[in-house]
Design a protein around this motif. Structure first.
Motif, PDB file in Angstrom:
ATOM      1  N   ASP A  49       0.415   9.383   0.637  1.00 59.00           N
ATOM      2  CA  ASP A  49       1.441  10.114  -0.104  1.00 59.00           C
ATOM      3  C   ASP A  49       1.398   9.778  -1.592  1.00 59.00           C
ATOM      4  O   ASP A  49       1.954  10.517  -2.412  1.00 59.00           O
ATOM      5  CB  ASP A  49       2.831   9.790   0.441  1.00 59.00           C
ATOM      6  N   PHE A  50       0.726   8.669  -1.937  1.00 59.93           N
ATOM      7  CA  PHE A  50       0.679   8.207  -3.326  1.00 59.93           C
ATOM      8  C   PHE A  50      -0.727   8.367  -3.904  1.00 59.93           C
ATOM      9  O   PHE A  50      -1.123   7.632  -4.805  1.00 59.93           O
ATOM     10  CB  PHE A  50       1.129   6.741  -3.405  1.00 59.93           C
ATOM     11  N   ARG A  51      -1.459   9.357  -3.377  1.00 54.67           N
ATOM     12  CA  ARG A  51      -2.863   9.531  -3.789  1.00 54.67           C
ATOM     13  C   ARG A  51      -2.983   9.853  -5.275  1.00 54.67           C
ATOM     14  O   ARG A  51      -4.025   9.575  -5.891  1.00 54.67           O
ATOM     15  CB  ARG A  51      -3.512  10.634  -2.952  1.00 54.67           C
ATOM     16  N   ASP A  52      -1.949  10.434  -5.869  1.00 51.55           N
ATOM     17  CA  ASP A  52      -2.014  10.798  -7.286  1.00 51.55           C
ATOM     18  C   ASP A  52      -1.579   9.661  -8.206  1.00 51.55           C
ATOM     19  O   ASP A  52      -1.641   9.799  -9.431  1.00 51.55           O
ATOM     20  CB  ASP A  52      -1.145  12.031  -7.555  1.00 51.55           C
ATOM     21  N   SER A  53      -1.134   8.566  -7.653  1.00 54.29           N
ATOM     22  CA  SER A  53      -0.693   7.432  -8.474  1.00 54.29           C
ATOM     23  C   SER A  53      -1.892   6.660  -9.005  1.00 54.29           C
ATOM     24  O   SER A  53      -2.911   6.515  -8.330  1.00 54.29           O
ATOM     25  CB  SER A  53       0.198   6.498  -7.657  1.00 54.29           C
ATOM     26  N   LYS A  54      -1.768   6.164 -10.208  1.00 57.14           N
ATOM     27  CA  LYS A  54      -2.840   5.364 -10.797  1.00 57.14           C
ATOM     28  C   LYS A  54      -2.990   4.033 -10.075  1.00 57.14           C
ATOM     29  O   LYS A  54      -4.083   3.452 -10.026  1.00 57.14           O
ATOM     30  CB  LYS A  54      -2.560   5.114 -12.274  1.00 57.14           C
ATOM     31  N   ALA A  55      -1.894   3.537  -9.540  1.00 53.92           N
ATOM     32  CA  ALA A  55      -1.906   2.261  -8.820  1.00 53.92           C
ATOM     33  C   ALA A  55      -0.733   2.236  -7.860  1.00 53.92           C
ATOM     34  O   ALA A  55       0.274   2.927  -8.063  1.00 53.92           O
ATOM     35  CB  ALA A  55      -1.834   1.080  -9.790  1.00 53.92           C
ATOM     36  N   VAL A  56      -0.877   1.449  -6.806  1.00 53.13           N
ATOM     37  CA  VAL A  56       0.197   1.248  -5.837  1.00 53.13           C
ATOM     38  C   VAL A  56       0.401  -0.254  -5.649  1.00 53.13           C
ATOM     39  O   VAL A  56      -0.563  -0.977  -5.410  1.00 53.13           O
ATOM     40  CB  VAL A  56      -0.106   1.913  -4.471  1.00 53.13           C
ATOM     41  N   VAL A  57       1.645  -0.690  -5.783  1.00 53.63           N
ATOM     42  CA  VAL A  57       1.989  -2.087  -5.514  1.00 53.63           C
ATOM     43  C   VAL A  57       2.637  -2.133  -4.134  1.00 53.63           C
ATOM     44  O   VAL A  57       3.704  -1.545  -3.919  1.00 53.63           O
ATOM     45  CB  VAL A  57       2.947  -2.657  -6.578  1.00 53.63           C
ATOM     46  N   VAL A  58       1.992  -2.821  -3.194  1.00 54.57           N
ATOM     47  CA  VAL A  58       2.532  -3.014  -1.850  1.00 54.57           C
ATOM     48  C   VAL A  58       3.133  -4.416  -1.789  1.00 54.57           C
ATOM     49  O   VAL A  58       2.426  -5.409  -2.023  1.00 54.57           O
ATOM     50  CB  VAL A  58       1.450  -2.840  -0.773  1.00 54.57           C
ATOM     51  N   ILE A  59       4.420  -4.491  -1.494  1.00 54.49           N
ATOM     52  CA  ILE A  59       5.131  -5.774  -1.457  1.00 54.49           C
ATOM     53  C   ILE A  59       5.619  -6.030  -0.037  1.00 54.49           C
ATOM     54  O   ILE A  59       6.340  -5.215   0.537  1.00 54.49           O
ATOM     55  CB  ILE A  59       6.346  -5.777  -2.397  1.00 54.49           C
ATOM     56  N   PHE A  60       5.228  -7.160   0.534  1.00 51.37           N
ATOM     57  CA  PHE A  60       5.745  -7.565   1.840  1.00 51.37           C
ATOM     58  C   PHE A  60       7.010  -8.384   1.619  1.00 51.37           C
ATOM     59  O   PHE A  60       7.025  -9.351   0.850  1.00 51.37           O
ATOM     60  CB  PHE A  60       4.687  -8.355   2.610  1.00 51.37           C
ATOM     61  N   LEU A  61       8.099  -7.976   2.309  1.00 50.94           N
ATOM     62  CA  LEU A  61       9.412  -8.552   2.099  1.00 50.94           C
ATOM     63  C   LEU A  61      10.045  -8.951   3.433  1.00 50.94           C
ATOM     64  O   LEU A  61       9.631  -8.479   4.490  1.00 50.94           O
ATOM     65  CB  LEU A  61      10.333  -7.551   1.392  1.00 50.94           C
ATOM     66  N   GLY A  62      11.063  -9.816   3.366  1.00 50.90           N
ATOM     67  CA  GLY A  62      11.839 -10.202   4.539  1.00 50.90           C
ATOM     68  C   GLY A  62      13.310 -10.165   4.202  1.00 50.90           C
ATOM     69  O   GLY A  62      13.708 -10.471   3.074  1.00 50.90           O
ATOM     70  N   THR A  63      14.137  -9.816   5.156  1.00 50.61           N
ATOM     71  CA  THR A  63      15.560  -9.644   4.866  1.00 50.61           C
ATOM     72  C   THR A  63      16.289 -10.965   4.651  1.00 50.61           C
ATOM     73  O   THR A  63      17.283 -11.009   3.931  1.00 50.61           O
ATOM     74  CB  THR A  63      16.264  -8.881   5.991  1.00 50.61           C
ATOM     75  N   GLU A  64      15.818 -12.049   5.281  1.00 45.02           N
ATOM     76  CA  GLU A  64      16.525 -13.325   5.198  1.00 45.02           C
ATOM     77  C   GLU A  64      15.804 -14.355   4.349  1.00 45.02           C
ATOM     78  O   GLU A  64      16.373 -15.403   4.050  1.00 45.02           O
ATOM     79  CB  GLU A  64      16.747 -13.897   6.601  1.00 45.02           C
ATOM     80  N   CYS A  65      14.582 -14.081   3.973  1.00 46.57           N
ATOM     81  CA  CYS A  65      13.859 -15.038   3.134  1.00 46.57           C
ATOM     82  C   CYS A  65      14.554 -15.136   1.778  1.00 46.57           C
ATOM     83  O   CYS A  65      14.650 -14.136   1.051  1.00 46.57           O
ATOM     84  CB  CYS A  65      12.409 -14.594   2.940  1.00 46.57           C
TER      85      CYS A  65
END
Length: 639
Positions: A49-65
């Motif tokens: 879905d973000f093929r037109d973006s120059k870059a994608v930042v993928v962030i792994f997150l946790g609700t309680e961390c």
């Protein structure tokens, strides 16, 4: 300032992962295949879905961390800053212990506008080689990983800086957009282990239901349960299994349960250390895939007292101020001070005291002092009670009580730590009283202290020391609580008896500002009249101390955490004179006269307030019964 111990309880858990979780090779340079996940609303989102973006930042997150909570506002700001430059942000929660509802709540609380997806089964986390939360992957236009690791270096294991020294993710994005090489393509992420789906050994001898649940009840659940200071609960298997790797890691590195005293000196009733056998149970359980076992073997849930943890309903409760104090989402907050007039018209004898934070998420610690009308506040005297992480106040021993003089005020010192979202706090203190005739021993809190602190820049082992005044009578030693700030390295208490050899009472070789522990003796220790307490503290003002706000600074004594202190608090009890002790003996008379001769600089036959050293001011307050700021021989001999 920055630390919050509830999150430090997890952050202290999080350092380099076990070898089994490390990717076989670095993800940097790897092309990430398209994936599809659902967000917390059920909407399907694809990487394509973000093929037109120059870059994608993928962030792994946790609700309680806690670290994921702290970084949420910063990630939102970065996403907003780079949106117009063609950079998309995408959050992924791969924790088995985090439900869709919890993911949605995390997004709402932190006002996250970028997509936040649920990776059930850890499929995407495994494919990308993600290990911790928060952990960032910067993908270029061809979806190759160009940067992998932390967001910046502001927070780490056991430390938190005022500001980051290196903004790793931001710098990588800027270099990628500028067409430049990424100067630092990897920076190890610090945070909580991703709670993965595990394949338990069906023949494991150690299971959650049989051994681990009981061990957690004994050692952890007092804090790790709903409504308590720990950031997550350890009361059921579905929650615990997601934290299995983190639990083993912190136990192995002796960061949980928190305890910093050397076992060579002192026997403490609140010693939290795990035995070798208890540790091995945890290691074996995690190595076997954290099996649940037979749920019918689970122990009965423990029942805890809700509300005040006092032996009975308190006689007096007061809040620190009429309205809650507002704590911002981010930034440095200096110590806050609040004064309360309880309106006591007669002396009060306190057998138990409890300080309760109104919002445990943001209260790092609270100290409450007693300030009398004729004295100025000093942290070197008048200490009444405290709330610090992991401290469970207990009533004084039978027949013991602490006195609050008539007309005294209560003075709250509160240290707040932001957690990534605006909060409010209204903390309170509760007191239990007894009748004066029930008191056999008066409990006092004294402190060994010095303001003679001048730490040079980059000094990694600066040593300061201080000695208390001599005890005027025999006493029972009850507990110790060392206090320094961010550069504190080690702390030691010793006796200095009038006759005989010194004795080490408490040795804290690795002091941790995040855990203001009170070390309570299992049995009171008798101290002879004339004994002094000696304290030696060391400080690390070098770059090796990751908590150090500025290694180039010359550090002096001060109240804020970027200053330093040396306070060796200790509780002791002295016999309350009865009718049979009202008459002064010749020895008491000689001793009282010698004290007056030592302190009476103007030779007027009495001791004025100006003539009393700071460390003896609490004794002066107790003896000056007519409150005229003068101490006479008669007052010294008055029981």
């Amino acid at each position: 300032m920055k630390f919050f111990v509830a999150w430090m309880m997890v952050l202290a858990l999080a350092t380099v992962g076990n070898a089994s979780e490390e990717p076989e090779e670095s993800p940097v340079g790897r092309t990430i295949d398209n994936f599809e996940l659902q967000d917390y609303r059920g909407k399907a989102v694809k990487l394509d879905d973000f093929r037109d973006s120059k870059a994608v930042v993928v962030i792994f997150l946790g609700t309680e961390c806690p670290l994921a909570k702290l970084y949420a506002p910063r990630l939102c700001a970065l996403a907003a800053e780079y949106e117009s430059q063609g950079v998309a942000f995408l959050g992924i929660n791969a924790n088995v212990q985090d439900s869709i509802t919890e993911v949605g709540a995390y997004a709402r609380i932190h006002e996250i506008k970028f997509p936040l997806l649920k990776d059930s089964g850890n499929r995407v986390a495994d494919a990308m080689g993600a290990i911790r939360t928060p952990e960032a992957f910067l993908l270029d236009g061809q979806r190759r990983v160009r940067y992998w690791g932390r967001i910046d270096d502001q927070y780490g294991v056991g430390y938190a800086r005022d500001n980051p020294q290196r903004q790793d993710l931001k710098e990588a994005i800027d270099q990628l957009l500028a067409g430049k090489p990424i100067t630092l393509p990897e920076a190890e992420a610090t945070g909580c282990h991703i709670g993965r789906i595990r394949q338990p050994d069906p023949n494991a001898k150690v299971t959650y239901s049989q051994q681990i649940s009981r061990l957690l009840q004994k050692r952890c659940v007092e804090c790790h349960r709903p409504g308590e200071i720990a950031p997550f609960a350890l009361t059921d298997y579905e929650e615990v299994v997601g934290w299995a790797e983190t639990i083993a890691e912190t136990v192995e590195e002796n960061r949980m349960p928190p305890w910093h005293a050397s076992p060579k000196h002192g026997d403490f009733i609140n010693d939290r250390r795990l035995s070798k056998e208890e540790k091995q149970l945890i290691y074996d359980w995690v190595a076997a895939g954290a099996p649940q076992g037979d749920p019918t073997q689970l122990p009965e849930p423990l029942e805890y007292t809700t509300g005040w943890q006092l032996p009975r309903e308190p006689d007096y409760v007061v809040a620190m101020r009429p309205a809650p104090y507002s704590v911002p989402a981010e930034g440095k907050i200096r110590y806050q001070y609040f004064t309360v007039n309880p309106g006591f018209t007669e002396d009060k004898w306190v057998t138990a005291a409890e300080v309760a934070p109104g919002n445990r998420a943001v209260v790092h610690h609270i100290l409450v002092f007693v300030k009398t009308p004729s004295t100025r506040l000093s942290e070197e005297g008048g200490f009444l009670a405290a709330y610090v992480p992991g401290l469970r106040e207990k009533p004084y021993l039978p027949g013991m009580a602490k006195k609050i003089p008539a007309g005294a005020q209560l003075y709250f010192q509160v240290h707040y730590t932001p957690i990534g979202s605006p909060q409010q706090d209204l903390s309170k203190i509760a007191l239990v009283f007894c009748k004066p005739e029930e008191v056999e021993y008066e409990v006092k809190t004294a402190s060994v202290s010095t303001r003679n602190i001048l730490i040079p820049p980059e000094d990694g082992n600066y040593v300061a020391e201080a000695t208390s005044g001599s005890l005027g009578e025999d006493a029972l030693l009850l507990s110790y609580m060392p206090h320094m700030h961010l550069r504190g390295k080690s702390f030691r208490y010793e006796t200095r008896p009038r006759e005989g050899d010194s004795q080490i009472l408490l040795d804290v070789p690795e002091y941790d500002f995040n855990w203001q522990t009170s070390y309570r003796l299992r049995e009171p220790m008798t101290l002879q009249a004339g004994t002094q307490i000696y304290c030696q503290a060391s400080y690390d003002n070098s770059k090796r101390n990751l908590s150090n706000p500025d290694p180039q600074a010359t550090v002096r004594w001060g109240a804020q955490t970027d200053d330093e202190m040396l306070f060796g608090y200790f509780d002791y009890a002295i016999k309350v004179p009865g009718p049979e002790t009202n008459k002064a003996t010749p020895e008491m008379l000689r001793y009282a006269r010698s004290i007056i001769m030592q302190l009476d600089r103007n030779r007027d036959g009495r001791v004025s307030r100006k003539e009393v050293p700071r460390q003896h001011m609490s004794t002066f307050e107790r003896l000056d019964v007519n409150r005229d700021n003068q101490l006479t021989l008669e007052e010294m001999l008055t029981p």
